[in-house]
Design a protein around this motif. Sequence first.
Motif, mmCIF file in Angstrom:
data_model
loop_
_atom_site.group_PDB
_atom_site.id
_atom_site.type_symbol
_atom_site.label_atom_id
_atom_site.label_comp_id
_atom_site.label_asym_id
_atom_site.label_seq_id
_atom_site.Cartn_x
_atom_site.Cartn_y
_atom_site.Cartn_z
ATOM 1 N N ILE A 8 -6.854 -12.734 -8.761
ATOM 2 C CA ILE A 8 -6.654 -14.254 -9.629
ATOM 3 C C ILE A 8 -7.718 -14.752 -9.837
ATOM 4 N N ALA A 9 -8.870 -14.672 -8.543
ATOM 5 C CA ALA A 9 -9.998 -15.607 -9.772
ATOM 6 C C ALA A 9 -10.929 -14.508 -10.210
ATOM 7 N N ALA A 10 -11.176 -13.800 -10.077
ATOM 8 C CA ALA A 10 -11.498 -12.408 -11.288
ATOM 9 C C ALA A 10 -11.040 -12.700 -12.494
ATOM 10 N N ALA A 11 -9.603 -12.958 -12.836
ATOM 11 C CA ALA A 11 -8.653 -12.685 -14.136
ATOM 12 C C ALA A 11 -9.447 -14.229 -14.805
ATOM 13 N N GLY A 12 -9.228 -15.004 -13.869
ATOM 14 C CA GLY A 12 -9.483 -16.211 -14.849
ATOM 15 C C GLY A 12 -8.133 -17.375 -14.892
ATOM 16 N N LEU A 20 -7.253 -2.289 -4.852
ATOM 17 C CA LEU A 20 -7.741 -1.584 -5.585
ATOM 18 C C LEU A 20 -6.397 -2.447 -6.783
ATOM 19 N N ALA A 21 -6.268 -3.818 -6.893
ATOM 20 C CA ALA A 21 -6.233 -4.585 -7.396
ATOM 21 C C ALA A 21 -7.065 -5.928 -8.254
ATOM 22 N N LEU A 22 -8.181 -5.357 -7.131
ATOM 23 C CA LEU A 22 -9.684 -5.995 -7.652
ATOM 24 C C LEU A 22 -10.322 -4.875 -8.751
ATOM 25 N N VAL A 23 -10.228 -3.548 -8.697
ATOM 26 C CA VAL A 23 -10.554 -2.665 -9.465
ATOM 27 C C VAL A 23 -9.354 -2.954 -11.153
ATOM 28 N N SER A 38 4.112 -11.776 1.671
ATOM 29 C CA SER A 38 3.466 -12.988 1.774
ATOM 30 C C SER A 38 1.969 -12.505 1.022
ATOM 31 N N ASN A 39 1.759 -11.587 0.430
ATOM 32 C CA ASN A 39 0.668 -10.983 0.399
ATOM 33 C C ASN A 39 -0.214 -11.690 -0.887
ATOM 34 N N ILE A 40 1.049 -11.807 -2.438
ATOM 35 C CA ILE A 40 0.778 -12.335 -2.848
ATOM 36 C C ILE A 40 1.118 -13.537 -3.297
ATOM 37 N N ILE A 41 1.001 -14.410 -2.236
ATOM 38 C CA ILE A 41 1.309 -16.017 -2.423
ATOM 39 C C ILE A 41 1.206 -16.506 -1.449
ATOM 40 N N PHE A 42 0.809 -15.892 0.115
ATOM 41 C CA PHE A 42 -0.953 -16.858 1.192
ATOM 42 C C PHE A 42 -1.649 -16.913 0.216
ATOM 43 N N PRO A 43 -2.394 -17.753 0.620
ATOM 44 C CA PRO A 43 -4.146 -18.156 -0.319
ATOM 45 C C PRO A 43 -4.848 -17.946 1.151
ATOM 46 N N THR A 44 -4.554 -17.440 2.096
ATOM 47 C CA THR A 44 -5.471 -16.845 2.874
ATOM 48 C C THR A 44 -5.395 -15.227 3.084
ATOM 49 N N SER A 45 -4.767 -14.574 2.037
ATOM 50 C CA SER A 45 -4.734 -13.899 1.083
ATOM 51 C C SER A 45 -5.627 -12.609 0.842
ATOM 52 N N GLY A 46 -7.189 -12.373 1.316
ATOM 53 C CA GLY A 46 -8.200 -12.470 0.163
ATOM 54 C C GLY A 46 -8.758 -11.819 -0.739
ATOM 55 N N TYR A 47 -7.714 -10.301 -0.729
ATOM 56 C CA TYR A 47 -7.971 -9.747 -2.045
ATOM 57 C C TYR A 47 -6.807 -10.562 -2.733
ATOM 58 N N PHE A 48 -5.833 -10.832 -2.631
ATOM 59 C CA PHE A 48 -4.269 -11.180 -4.138
ATOM 60 C C PHE A 48 -5.584 -12.841 -4.625
#
Length: 373
Positions: A333-337, A47-50, A319-329
């Motif tokens: 950050i990509a959506a936020a630029g 939901l962070a994406l939303v 590790s969900n908000i530091i590992f680059p393999t976590s897709g939603y994370f």
Amino acid sequence: MVLKDTGIIHFGVDRLTKRFSTNKVLIIPVLLVTFSVITAFIGTPELALVYVPILIPLMIKLGYDKMMAAGVALIATTGGFLSALTNPGTVGLSHQIAELPVYSGAGYRFLLLMAIILSGVVFLLLYAKKLEKNPQLVKQSLKETASKHFFEEKSYEITTRQKIAGLVVIIMFFGMIYGVLTYQWDFVTLAGYFLAVGIVVGIVAGLSGNQISESFNKGFRDVLLGAMIIGVARGVAVVMEESQIIDTIIYGLSHVVSSLPSSITVLGMLATQGLFNFFVPSGSGQALITMPIMIPLADIVGTTRQTAILAFQIGDGLSNIIFPTSGYFMATIAAAGISYAKWAKFIYPLLIVWFLIGCVFLLIAHAISWGPF
């Protein structure tokens, strides 16, 4: 994007801005607690994406930057996820594998949730103070987001029809929570449900079929990069699974953990689950792979199964908000630029604090033999 084009989001942002304009720092604990509790119950950090597209204009208007927006979204959802109360994909599934009463031990996890969110609030309040002392950071963020048309500098009013549409959004949101808790909806089902939300709310608000479709297309373009990142990140896990490398890794890690002194075995479990999340970023997938090994290991070394599951929750969530393999994370950050390097520099102090909090709670749980058995 459909909701944005109905005017509901703009109106909500405008009202929140006015409500918190005299004491804007209050918006941080309010949003953090709200988002974290939602995730703690339904287990959807995605939901962070939303949240991010909604939070960016709000934070900019309040004098903060896009890092604050991403921080609120990701810290809240990750904090709720790692200390989840009734997350079906991690807590519920792990309890079934361990043959424990489903969602048992929620009281102790609630204390962990409070500690995690309190530290997150303090962390973001300190960052807010830093922004107040360095207005240049806010100006740079404003310059970077202006071209994305996140907001316009004007007041918004909505019609009665739009107010009804806003009520429908709230009702359908609670309907989503009910579906996840009652019917264990997966992400494919949730995707269809969100599509339905856009169509229904768009119609109620007065958008035509063409307008709804165009809004959907614009929204799709905005998250396309994130979707590609999620696919690539998931590809790593697929390769690891199909080549059976994952089985070897978890087998080796379990032997390392079993050789540790009994009093700190739970900390070894925490580290193991955190490292393993790099290869299998899915919480439910990791539970299915690691719990059948970690549960018997907990029995052997003399810690409770409930404690072993908590070690899994914390390690996976951290590790969900530091590992680059976590897709939603990465998609968020990509959506936020925001670049990965900037995010890592921003979040690592909080991760250290969260890790220490997790260690303390696990050691206490082990010392008191927490859990049914």
